[in-house]
Design an enzyme around this catalytic site. Sequence first.
Site, PDB file in Angstrom:
ATOM      1  N   ASP A  13      -0.558  -3.038  -4.994  1.00 22.07           N
ATOM      2  CA  ASP A  13      -0.640  -3.940  -5.837  1.00 22.07           C
ATOM      3  C   ASP A  13      -1.793  -4.476  -6.645  1.00 22.07           C
ATOM      4  OD1 ASP A  13       1.937  -4.319  -5.302  1.00 22.07           O
ATOM      5  OD2 ASP A  13       1.474  -5.274  -3.313  1.00 22.07           O
ATOM      6  N   LYS A  16      -2.269  -1.129 -10.915  1.00 17.36           N
ATOM      7  CA  LYS A  16      -2.221   0.060 -11.354  1.00 17.36           C
ATOM      8  C   LYS A  16      -1.344   0.095 -12.545  1.00 17.36           C
ATOM      9  CE  LYS A  16      -1.140   1.849  -7.335  1.00 17.36           C
ATOM     10  NZ  LYS A  16      -1.370   0.577  -6.260  1.00 17.36           N
ATOM     11  N   GLY A  40       6.330  -0.215  -7.240  1.00 18.00           N
ATOM     12  CA  GLY A  40       7.210  -0.836  -8.458  1.00 18.00           C
ATOM     13  C   GLY A  40       6.115  -1.394  -9.270  1.00 18.00           C
ATOM     14  N   HIS A  41       6.160  -1.538 -10.725  1.00 21.09           N
ATOM     15  CA  HIS A  41       5.425  -2.203 -11.645  1.00 21.09           C
ATOM     16  C   HIS A  41       6.312  -2.582 -12.987  1.00 21.09           C
ATOM     17  CE1 HIS A  41       4.216   1.960 -12.518  1.00 21.09           C
ATOM     18  NE2 HIS A  41       4.374   1.791 -13.572  1.00 21.09           N
ATOM     19  N   GLN A 226       1.050   2.607  -3.989  1.00 14.50           N
ATOM     20  CA  GLN A 226       0.390   1.805  -2.916  1.00 14.50           C
ATOM     21  C   GLN A 226      -1.103   2.035  -3.190  1.00 14.50           C
ATOM     22  OE1 GLN A 226       2.951   4.299  -1.826  1.00 14.50           O
ATOM     23  NE2 GLN A 226       4.437   2.656  -2.471  1.00 14.50           N
TER      24      GLN A 226
HETATM   25  P1  IMP Z   1       7.232   1.202   3.470  1.00 13.75           P
HETATM   26  O1  IMP Z   1       6.429   2.007   2.331  1.00 13.75           O
HETATM   27  O2  IMP Z   1       8.535   0.657   2.827  1.00 13.75           O
HETATM   28  O3  IMP Z   1       7.427   2.189   4.583  1.00 13.75           O
HETATM   29  O4  IMP Z   1       6.236   0.241   4.009  1.00 13.75           O
HETATM   30  C1  IMP Z   1       5.082   0.148   4.693  1.00 13.75           C
HETATM   31  C2  IMP Z   1       4.086  -0.798   4.127  1.00 13.75           C
HETATM   32  O5  IMP Z   1       3.442  -0.473   3.228  1.00 13.75           O
HETATM   33  C3  IMP Z   1       4.530  -2.202   4.255  1.00 13.75           C
HETATM   34  O6  IMP Z   1       3.511  -3.177   4.498  1.00 13.75           O
HETATM   35  C4  IMP Z   1       4.637  -2.501   2.595  1.00 13.75           C
HETATM   36  O7  IMP Z   1       4.654  -3.846   2.340  1.00 13.75           O
HETATM   37  C5  IMP Z   1       3.625  -1.615   2.040  1.00 13.75           C
HETATM   38  N1  IMP Z   1       3.908  -1.144   0.933  1.00 13.75           N
HETATM   39  C6  IMP Z   1       4.822  -0.139   0.448  1.00 13.75           C
HETATM   40  N2  IMP Z   1       4.699   0.272  -0.601  1.00 13.75           N
HETATM   41  C7  IMP Z   1       3.886  -0.899  -1.293  1.00 13.75           C
HETATM   42  C8  IMP Z   1       3.564  -1.214  -2.769  1.00 13.75           C
HETATM   43  O8  IMP Z   1       3.647  -0.635  -3.814  1.00 13.75           O
HETATM   44  N3  IMP Z   1       2.482  -2.031  -3.162  1.00 13.75           N
HETATM   45  C9  IMP Z   1       2.156  -2.870  -1.756  1.00 13.75           C
HETATM   46  N4  IMP Z   1       2.325  -2.456  -0.483  1.00 13.75           N
HETATM   47  C10 IMP Z   1       3.146  -1.619  -0.254  1.00 13.75           C
END
Ligand code: IMP
Length: 431
Positions: A13, A16, A40-41, A226
Amino acid sequence: MANVIIIGTQWGDEGKGKIVDLLTRYADYVVRFQGGNNAGHTLVVDGKKYIFHLIPSGILYDNKKCMIGNGVVIDPEILLGEMAELDATGLPVTPNRLTISENAHLIMPYHKLLDGASEQSKEDGAKIGTTGRGIGPCYGDKILRTGIKAGDILDEALFREKLRENVEEKNFLLTEKYQAAPIKFDDILREFLGYAEQLAPFIGNVSVELDEARKAGKHILFEGAQGTQLDIDHGTYPFVTSSNTIAGNACTGTGFGPAHIDAVIGILKAYTTRVGSGPFPSELFDETGDALQKKGGEFGATTGRKRRCGWLDTVVARDAVRLNGITGLAITKLDVLSNQGNLKIATSYEADGKRYHAMPGNIRTVERLTPCYEDIAGWQEDISRVRSIEELPVAARDYVKRVEDLTETPASVLSVGPARDETLLLRNPFE
Ligand code: IMP
């Protein structure tokens, strides 16, 4: 010809989406290499709002080719939904605009069920706070060698065989371990054979296509999702996502040789945020944290969750520079720091009488870290109309300079607002 990787330096977040959109102008190919629809953006173009989770936003330009590499995990329902939405706005996604790697793994319905069930079964302090999109279980199967790849659904016999084995195993887990309802083989088979028909024209060999593009002198932009501290190997494990988010995965996640990468741009938000659980040393629990959350509009693009906020942390930033080989920073949301009083930057940590200059590996130590701050003067002026570094208030210029010094990395881009033109492009990595 230049091949550029964009990655997040913090916990995701970082903004990007906007920088990818900015640099996409100079690219011919835009490629996702890891993650899935946990990312997501949102982009607003000509007054129309687009939310992307899987397809690179480069699809909005009719002369760019988009790719989804083997390192991505794909939920076909979400992908087809995104394609249908684009279609409805008069932007049909045709096979000459998008290639999906035959080696990308598919998020199956049981992955989403297991993601939810596993989170629910954990004690509060142990919950990862996943996005619930099935990301972890899908990557888990990939590593266990039981996953189903995009190319597999084009071979019905192979797909049936793999699906049967998975349904048997997952039903055991769902019913015995989590006391949940079982899934039905026939339902998933029917659903996925339908997807196969729609996706078949898009499934191909991304590595070969990228190599041809490179030889033809095309510009390639690799779009990370991420952030570095969510990397499965180098992040705050286990409070991470299930893929390598760092720049090295732009190569393994697409089948592109590392010697052909020319620049790595690290996106660094001017303060820090995190969604989900897990340690966050410079987190603020006071009114400054609330002010950053409100002014920065800090809500997750995928889940809508409020983001936790804190001061900029240059331990995290230096880790990112080292782990990704960052050649230039894109400092985003600098405007949010206007009028926040005097500012702080975390430059090291302390725990149990020991000083740390990099994120320690032991999660219990990470949880005990207290940040050591440097005070830095703030500025009151609204900077969203600033378009050159000289127009910035002296304190804002000093803030950027201090970040450059502490990270030993020059700023390539400064972002002072969400709009495309609220940007200072200091060094274009494609030139
Ligand atoms: P997962 O990727 O759904 O397995 O989540 C694992 C961790 O990564 C959690 O803390 C989510 O909030 C974080 N996370 C996953 N994708 C994003 C993103 O695009 N932005 C910020 N945090 C993310």
